[in-house]
Design a protein around this motif. Sequence first.
Motif, PDB file in Angstrom:
ATOM      1  N   LEU A  35       0.827  -1.208   0.000  1.00 14.17           N
ATOM      2  CA  LEU A  35       0.000   0.000   0.000  1.00 14.17           C
ATOM      3  C   LEU A  35       0.860   1.257   0.000  1.00 14.17           C
ATOM      4  O   LEU A  35       0.576   2.218  -0.715  1.00 14.17           O
ATOM      5  N   ALA A  36       1.940   1.224   0.825  1.00 15.09           N
ATOM      6  CA  ALA A  36       2.812   2.403   0.891  1.00 15.09           C
ATOM      7  C   ALA A  36       3.433   2.666  -0.474  1.00 15.09           C
ATOM      8  O   ALA A  36       3.480   3.800  -0.953  1.00 15.09           O
ATOM      9  N   LYS A  37       3.872   1.578  -1.132  1.00 18.08           N
ATOM     10  CA  LYS A  37       4.489   1.729  -2.472  1.00 18.08           C
ATOM     11  C   LYS A  37       3.493   2.314  -3.452  1.00 18.08           C
ATOM     12  O   LYS A  37       3.794   3.222  -4.216  1.00 18.08           O
ATOM     13  N   ARG A  38       2.260   1.747  -3.374  1.00 16.06           N
ATOM     14  CA  ARG A  38       1.208   2.172  -4.302  1.00 16.06           C
ATOM     15  C   ARG A  38       0.827   3.626  -4.065  1.00 16.06           C
ATOM     16  O   ARG A  38       0.681   4.412  -4.989  1.00 16.06           O
ATOM     17  N   THR A  39       0.672   3.967  -2.758  1.00 17.41           N
ATOM     18  CA  THR A  39       0.268   5.329  -2.421  1.00 17.41           C
ATOM     19  C   THR A  39       1.336   6.328  -2.846  1.00 17.41           C
ATOM     20  O   THR A  39       1.022   7.428  -3.298  1.00 17.41           O
ATOM     21  N   LEU A  40       2.599   5.924  -2.683  1.00 17.45           N
ATOM     22  CA  LEU A  40       3.676   6.884  -2.949  1.00 17.45           C
ATOM     23  C   LEU A  40       4.191   6.810  -4.388  1.00 17.45           C
ATOM     24  O   LEU A  40       5.098   7.545  -4.752  1.00 17.45           O
ATOM     25  N   LYS A  41       3.568   5.934  -5.190  1.00 19.17           N
ATOM     26  CA  LYS A  41       4.039   5.814  -6.580  1.00 19.17           C
ATOM     27  C   LYS A  41       4.005   7.165  -7.318  1.00 19.17           C
ATOM     28  O   LYS A  41       4.963   7.502  -8.017  1.00 19.17           O
ATOM     29  N   PRO A  42       2.887   7.952  -7.162  1.00 18.77           N
ATOM     30  CA  PRO A  42       2.887   9.240  -7.859  1.00 18.77           C
ATOM     31  C   PRO A  42       4.094  10.106  -7.494  1.00 18.77           C
ATOM     32  O   PRO A  42       4.621  10.828  -8.347  1.00 18.77           O
ATOM     33  N   ILE A  43       4.547  10.031  -6.234  1.00 21.78           N
ATOM     34  CA  ILE A  43       5.709  10.843  -5.853  1.00 21.78           C
ATOM     35  C   ILE A  43       6.945  10.350  -6.605  1.00 21.78           C
ATOM     36  O   ILE A  43       7.746  11.136  -7.120  1.00 21.78           O
ATOM     37  N   ALA A  44       7.059   9.006  -6.704  1.00 22.09           N
ATOM     38  CA  ALA A  44       8.200   8.447  -7.446  1.00 22.09           C
ATOM     39  C   ALA A  44       8.113   8.893  -8.906  1.00 22.09           C
ATOM     40  O   ALA A  44       9.127   9.270  -9.511  1.00 22.09           O
ATOM     41  N   ASP A  45       6.857   8.872  -9.463  1.00 26.14           N
ATOM     42  CA  ASP A  45       6.684   9.310 -10.860  1.00 26.14           C
ATOM     43  C   ASP A  45       7.111  10.762 -11.025  1.00 26.14           C
ATOM     44  O   ASP A  45       7.765  11.135 -12.002  1.00 26.14           O
ATOM     45  N   ILE A  46       6.676  11.587 -10.027  1.00 23.43           N
ATOM     46  CA  ILE A  46       6.993  13.016 -10.103  1.00 23.43           C
ATOM     47  C   ILE A  46       8.512  13.204 -10.110  1.00 23.43           C
ATOM     48  O   ILE A  46       9.063  13.927 -10.932  1.00 23.43           O
TER      49      ILE A  46
END
Length: 457
Positions: free
Chosen positions: A181-192
């Motif tokens: 869940l943490a990975k999924r939730t923070l994926k947009p930040i990684a994308d950014i």
Amino acid sequence: MYHSIAWRLQISYGLLLIAAFVGLGITSYHLERSSQLSSIDTGLQMRGTRVTGALYRMRLPLTVPKGAELDLPRHDALFTPPDEFPFYYRIWNNEQEILLRSNTGPDEIPFPQVGEKTPDDGLVRNRNDFRERIYRTPRGFIAMVGRNASTEFATIRSQTAKLAGAGLIILIAGLLLSHYLAKRTLKPIADISDAAKRIADGALDERIETQGNQSELGQLGEVLNNTFDELEGAYRRQEQFTADASHELRTPVTVILTEIQSAPPLSRSPDEYEECLKVCEESAISMQRLLQQLATLAQFDSGKVELNSQTLNLKELAEATIEQFRPVASDSGITVTSQLANESCQGDPDRLSQVLTNFLMNAVAYNQDGGTISVSVERENKDVLLKVSDTGIGIEDEDLPHLFERFYRADKSRFGSDENSGLGLAICKEIAEAHGGQITVESELEKGSTFILRIPC
Ligand code: ADP
């Protein structure tokens, strides 16, 4: 890695899960234990009361010497085996010798070391597989009632093991789920950050993938994408501007170099020298004009332009500018007419005169032979309008939106001419906006154009 938000979230989730399971585990262990032991304790209490009651009734002497013959009830007088199995009792005298015992229970039971005071309903203890209740009677005898509780203890142990096993499995599953869940939730930040890195590496058209992401991070991605659009646009304009500026400067520099290098200096006649110097001077003037225009635009871009704002009469300003300009117009056989209302406004006279001059120069440059130019000053509501109309070549509709862009020339045939750099209207637009106004154009091909400067009063 341990500084990443994902890991911190993961650790927080993990600690929360562990705390929740430890709390739950302890509570359920106690509940299970007390439910398993409560029936034993009730039985022990019932029999303890019976044993201590019997002790009182026996009227034993205060101290019972070792080996003394006492009139004691039979061993099993207090309990009736085998019904009472697995309960047992023991009674010790002051000498720590067993006075009475049931014939049930373990053979060897050490003397229970209890303090001077024990609660009236006895002291409960677990010893190996046995649960025992110990009483101190007023005469100092120690009575104990016990029961084999191995089955209950085994049940408690197995339940605890099951609970710990289930807790461990749930904890591991919870940690894996929270990691996902943490990975999924923070994926947009990684994308950014990936997109920002690619942009920083030079891929200016890269954008953050935000499709379908309505969360706060999705919105942040949108905002950043818009910012990247703006920055890319500004960068491209700057790039274009630099390319155009160097291109514009290249022409006069080439002319000067060609003039100087084309013929050996000593082989020229005085007239040829004069001609050569004239050409060089014109090119130098053209460069100077271009550099001045570039400097003016740079000043506007950096916000360093300070208007010498004052109340000025636009009629007077227009009259003076037209008068200065009239010889240029008549050289080209162009008639200038004017209709100037007596209107005043706040503004920088030099800058506004520069705008009018630019309009007039263009009206001459793009006019027909023997054409006319009409200048007017008029009021429209709270604005003053300064209009310059010509009877010239007009402008194509597709060119109109670009006229105020730097180095834009609608009339491509004049591209590269010394006079027309394509910066004049861009500067006029900056001046108009610095006055809180704007410039608009109306034009019809082959009929003429009207440039309107609108200034709020
Ligand atoms: P330039 O120095 O080339 O005249 P400007 O910024 O003043 O640069 O004008 C930009 C372009 O707008 C010109 O190159 C020309 O094509 C067009 N333009 C400006 N004024 C007129 C006009 N009165 N009639 C026709 N075209 C015009």
